[in-house]
Design a protein around this motif. Structure first.
Motif: not given
Length: 266
Positions: A238-258
């Motif tokens: 969408d206009f905020r970010a690409s699907a690829e960016y969201k997927q990468e950021v999702s991985g980083v966020l979850v890994a940081s919390m774990v």
């Protein structure tokens, strides 16, 4: 546009109003979502819930039972609620909005960018709904649009909850919002859950429990965990970010919390 505002004095009266006006009516609590773009309501009859006794937080044998009209700010200020739930409510940046938004309303709105629903999903929270629907999972609420949420139940087995989001500003909609929850039974057995949402990312559970467990036992690297989460995420550009960016950021966020849970000593 709302043309008629009804203020029932009891739950039965509220249900009767909704039955009378059907799809022309909508329940309204704080009105934060119904009166603001892009979720502004188009129905003409508002059934106010303000006079109903559906507020408060109580700890029972089932866990924490929270009235549907309890505001997000009440959750933030409640010292005994699970810390992760309070943190998830605080992700809504504006205190004014938190004072207006109710927990039941946030769930009923069904927004893809909701900030507290991922935590509730990962916590395996349940909802009590009228009209004979009884006790259902948070993610199932979309199937019961004619029912009225009266209570949210956060299970006693919730041991820890972590929340993170990425957005362009503190007040902007999240590009990605993630929650990681640890459930611990009375016997000490742990299970893990991850849920995500975002500006165009549906609020959903991510099936990565095996990878989380493997990382916590040092069987895989953090990079492997990030990759597993990214591969499990389904989202659109969408206009905020690409699907690829969201997927990468999702991985980083979850890994940081774990990793934070791991470093904390579990």
């Amino acid at each position: 546009m709302i043309k008629q505002y009804l203020r029932p004095k009891s739950l039965d009266e509220a249900l009767a109003f909704k039955a009378k006006y059907g799809d022309d009516a909508v329940y309204i609590a704080g009105g934060a979502r119904l009166n603001a773009a892009p979720t502004q309501n188009e129905r003409e009859v508002a059934v106010s819930l303000s006079a109903l006794d559906l507020k408060g937080c109580e700890k029972t044998t089932r866990g924490w039972e929270i009235g549907a009209l309890t505001t997000l700010q009440t959750l933030v200020d409640h010292p005994e609620l699970p810390e992760g739930l309070r943190e998830a409510a605080a992700l809504v940046y504006s205190r004014n909005v938190r004072n207006q938004c109710t927990l039941g309303g946030e769930i009923a709105a069904g927004l893809p960018h909701c900030l507290i629903v991922p935590a509730l999903l990962a916590m395996d929270a349940r909802i009590e709904i009228t009209e004979g629907f009884g006790n259902v999972k948070v993610q199932s609420v979309a199937e019961y649009q004619n029912g009225l949420i009266t209570k949210i139940i956060v299970p006693a087995e919730v041991y820890a909850c972590f929340n993170q989001k990425v957005s362009k500003s503190a007040a902007d909609l999240p590009i990605v919002n993630a929650s990681f929850v640890v459930h611990r039974s009375h016997e000490g057995v742990e299970s893990y859950a991850v849920a995500l949402s975002g500006s165009s990312l549906p609020v959903s559970m991510i099936p990565v429990e095996t990878s989380v467990s493997a990382f916590l036992t040092n069987d895989i690297s953090r990079q492997d965990l990030e990759k597993a989460v990214s591969n499990a995420v389904s989202c659109d550009s969408d206009f905020r970010a690409s699907a690829e960016y969201k997927q990468e950021v999702s991985g980083v966020l979850v890994a940081s919390m774990v990793e934070a849970y791991k470093v904390k000593g579990q």
